[in-house]
Design an enzyme around this catalytic site. Structure first.
Site, PDB file in Angstrom:
ATOM      1  N   ASP A   1      65.597  34.126 -11.416  1.00  0.00           N
ATOM      2  CA  ASP A   1      66.157  35.350 -12.115  1.00  0.00           C
ATOM      3  C   ASP A   1      67.659  35.770 -11.406  1.00  0.00           C
ATOM      4  O   ASP A   1      67.576  36.008 -10.160  1.00  0.00           O
ATOM      5  CB  ASP A   1      65.390  36.647 -11.994  1.00  0.00           C
ATOM      6  CG  ASP A   1      65.975  37.835 -12.947  1.00  0.00           C
ATOM      7  OD1 ASP A   1      67.178  38.068 -13.050  1.00  0.00           O
ATOM      8  OD2 ASP A   1      65.036  38.652 -13.519  1.00  0.00           O
TER       9      ASP A   1
ATOM     10  N   HIS B   1      66.382  35.266 -15.878  1.00  0.00           N
ATOM     11  CA  HIS B   1      66.175  36.555 -16.591  1.00  0.00           C
ATOM     12  C   HIS B   1      65.948  36.552 -18.041  1.00  0.00           C
ATOM     13  O   HIS B   1      66.530  35.670 -18.610  1.00  0.00           O
ATOM     14  CB  HIS B   1      67.443  37.301 -15.985  1.00  0.00           C
ATOM     15  CG  HIS B   1      67.269  38.716 -16.283  1.00  0.00           C
ATOM     16  ND1 HIS B   1      66.442  39.719 -15.595  1.00  0.00           N
ATOM     17  CD2 HIS B   1      68.006  39.505 -17.516  1.00  0.00           C
ATOM     18  CE1 HIS B   1      66.495  40.911 -16.321  1.00  0.00           C
ATOM     19  NE2 HIS B   1      67.349  40.763 -16.985  1.00  0.00           N
TER      20      HIS B   1
END
Length: 232
Positions: free
Chosen positions: A169, A200
């Site tokens: 992420d 993400h």
């Protein structure tokens, strides 16, 4: 599938997208938006939770800045708009609005029994804060951004919390992820699933980082979690 009006705790009102299950009644679900507003993605998620038997409601959390935001992740201009809204977002007021949404569902004739929350991105952090600040019965956080800065509230978690974390992420660096895991690992009410190769928003259907297999795994875990804690 309709729009409802929710009264804010500090005055004023805001809208939300409400999806009802086929049977007309069920446990409640507060679905918490990403930074793109109550768009097609969020309405689709509400419809999916309704198909699982929940009364699903996604409130407009950007109403204090600009009501009715519905943008996508497809253009640079929309991303710039989304980040502008995110930067202007009052997090404390947002949680208050989510608690007002929770209260709205508790008083809704279609809601029978327990109520949970599930959030994505911005909503992922807010779902964590619902676990620390509200009396929601169970909460799920998908790749929440900024949770590491709110770990001082972790001792307030007294209801089940499920977290999905993307190992790659770009908005939650490895050191932040490790801090979250270290702080929450001793709480038996918290379950963290890590997806090491995902970025993400890997569960955002057709998003730039969407991964069907990882999304399926996360969503199946979420479905089992809510079935256990909201339907029993």
């Amino acid at each position: 599938m309709t729009e409802v009006t929710i009264q804010a705790k500090d005055g004023g009102s805001f809208t939300g997208y409400l999806a009802l299950p086929a049977g007309g009644k069920g446990p409640g679900m507060v679905v918490i938006q990403e930074i793109f507003g109550v768009n097609d993605v969020m309405r689709g998620l509400c419809d999916q939770y309704a198909a699982q038997g929940y009364v699903a409601l996604c409130p407009d959390l950007f109403w204090r800045q600009e009501p009715g935001i519905q943008i996508s992740d497809k253009t640079d201009a929309e991303w710039q708009k989304a980040f502008q809204l995110y930067q202007g977002f009052n997090e404390a007021k947002g949680v208050e609005d989510l608690i007002a949404t929770l209260d709205f569902l508790r008083g809704h004739e279609a809601v029978t029994g327990k109520i949970g929350s599930v959030g994505y991105c911005l909503g992922g952090k807010l779902a964590y804060l619902m676990a620390t600040r509200s009396d929601a019965d169970a909460n799920v956080s998908y790749y929440g951004v900024g949770i590491d800065g709110a770990l001082g509230e972790a001792t307030a978690i007294d209801k089940p919390l499920l977290m999905h974390m993307a190992g790659k992420d770009k908005f939650v660096p490895p050191e932040a992820q490790e801090k979250i895991k270290a702080t929450l690992s001793d709480n038996p009410l918290v379950t963290i699933h890590a997806y090491p190769d995902q970025d993400h928003a890997f569960a955002r259907t057709d998003g730039i980082h969407w991964d069907p297999e990882a999304a399926k795994a996360a969503n199946e875990r979420t479905a089992a979690f809510f079935s256990r804690y909201l339907k029993s």
